[in-house]
Design a protein around this motif. Structure first.
Motif, mmCIF file in Angstrom:
data_model
loop_
_atom_site.group_PDB
_atom_site.id
_atom_site.type_symbol
_atom_site.label_atom_id
_atom_site.label_comp_id
_atom_site.label_asym_id
_atom_site.label_seq_id
_atom_site.Cartn_x
_atom_site.Cartn_y
_atom_site.Cartn_z
ATOM 1 N N PHE A 37 0.830 -1.204 0.000
ATOM 2 C CA PHE A 37 0.000 0.000 0.000
ATOM 3 C C PHE A 37 0.866 1.255 0.000
ATOM 4 O O PHE A 37 0.654 2.176 -0.803
ATOM 5 N N TYR A 38 1.847 1.319 0.912
ATOM 6 C CA TYR A 38 2.670 2.524 1.005
ATOM 7 C C TYR A 38 3.594 2.685 -0.197
ATOM 8 O O TYR A 38 3.945 3.808 -0.568
ATOM 9 N N ALA A 39 3.979 1.577 -0.812
ATOM 10 C CA ALA A 39 4.773 1.666 -2.037
ATOM 11 C C ALA A 39 3.963 2.333 -3.152
ATOM 12 O O ALA A 39 4.456 3.203 -3.877
ATOM 13 N N LYS A 40 2.701 1.937 -3.256
ATOM 14 C CA LYS A 40 1.838 2.462 -4.314
ATOM 15 C C LYS A 40 1.373 3.880 -4.019
ATOM 16 O O LYS A 40 1.249 4.713 -4.933
ATOM 17 N N GLU A 41 1.108 4.177 -2.752
ATOM 18 C CA GLU A 41 0.472 5.444 -2.369
ATOM 19 C C GLU A 41 1.441 6.467 -1.779
ATOM 20 O O GLU A 41 0.986 7.473 -1.215
ATOM 21 N N ALA A 42 2.738 6.252 -1.913
ATOM 22 C CA ALA A 42 3.720 7.095 -1.213
ATOM 23 C C ALA A 42 3.505 8.583 -1.479
ATOM 24 O O ALA A 42 3.430 9.385 -0.544
ATOM 25 N N ASN A 43 3.397 8.962 -2.732
ATOM 26 C CA ASN A 43 3.253 10.382 -3.046
ATOM 27 C C ASN A 43 1.921 10.940 -2.562
ATOM 28 O O ASN A 43 1.867 12.002 -1.933
ATOM 29 N N ALA A 44 0.839 10.216 -2.826
ATOM 30 C CA ALA A 44 -0.491 10.687 -2.419
ATOM 31 C C ALA A 44 -0.614 10.726 -0.898
ATOM 32 O O ALA A 44 -1.200 11.664 -0.338
ATOM 33 N N TYR A 45 -0.052 9.721 -0.221
ATOM 34 C CA TYR A 45 -0.127 9.691 1.241
ATOM 35 C C TYR A 45 0.672 10.846 1.841
ATOM 36 O O TYR A 45 0.233 11.482 2.803
ATOM 37 N N ALA A 46 1.844 11.119 1.269
ATOM 38 C CA ALA A 46 2.658 12.232 1.766
ATOM 39 C C ALA A 46 1.928 13.554 1.588
ATOM 40 O O ALA A 46 1.968 14.423 2.467
ATOM 41 N N ASP A 47 1.259 13.718 0.455
ATOM 42 C CA ASP A 47 0.480 14.943 0.239
ATOM 43 C C ASP A 47 -0.656 15.046 1.253
ATOM 44 O O ASP A 47 -0.859 16.103 1.860
#
Length: 198
Positions: free
Chosen positions: A11-21
């Motif tokens: 999940f965090y590999a795929k969503e890294a940019n969106a999660y950081a935003d």
């Protein structure tokens, strides 16, 4: 976090940019402000699970010496890009420093640790803190391990079970509180905040 290839890391590999935003928007920094007020000037701080690096940035801007870490290589790279500072890729059980930090900040990270490993992780954090060091962590309250609607693993501790895990180490002071929080999945949860002093 768990072993490579697990749904949480995926999940965090795929969503890294969106999660950081997402984690950088409309942030409540009240706990972080309290944390900084408990640290000596120039303190050395370990952040476990730094996500997009927003909390590490605030700590650095206050003059603290911060070691940001994350168990996801993709999140670590995202934080590095945003911080302009190295981020160590490290799982919780890889922490092996001794009396190295004045503070450990683990906001919304240890809630992913397997329940079977949590006591050992807390022992490692206790060992990594200097005398009188401060440790802060948050957990999503529940009644046993499981996944959220996005497939991420959570330990979902009860208040009493979590207290038992902390009681295995000789903390000088321990305070646990409940509050409501809204997560990345948009669902309101009961969050347990934990403050301890070594």
């Amino acid at each position: 976090m768990q072993n490579p290839g697990d749904p949480t890391l995926a999940f965090y590999a795929k969503e890294a940019n969106a999660y950081a935003d997402w984690s950088g928007k409309d942030r409540n920094v009240e706990n972080l402000e309290t944390f900084t007020g408990l640290l000596p000037p120039g303190a050395r701080v370990l952040e476990l699970g730094c996500g997009g690096g927003h909390d590490s940035r605030l700590l650095m801007d206050r003059g603290f010496h911060v070691l940001p870490t994350d168990g996801s290589p993709e999140m670590a790279r995202e934080a590095e890009r945003r911080l302009g500072h190295p981020v160590r890729v490290m799982r919780f059980m890889e922490l092996d420093e001794q009396t190295a930090f004045d503070g450990v900040w683990a906001n919304a990270s240890l809630l992913h640790a397997p329940r079977a490993e949590l006591a050992a992780i807390l022992q490692r954090i206790h060992s990594a803190l200097r005398s009188d060091g401060i440790f802060f962590a948050t957990f999503k309250e529940g009644n046993g391990e499981g996944q959220d609607s996005l497939g991420r693993h959570f330990n979902f501790p009860s208040h009493d079970w979590l207290l038992e895990q902390f009681d295995l180490q000789p903390w000088a002071r321990l305070n646990m509180q409940r509050r409501t929080s809204n997560g990345y999945d948009g669902i309101d949860v009961s969050l347990i905040t934990v403050w301890v002093r070594r």
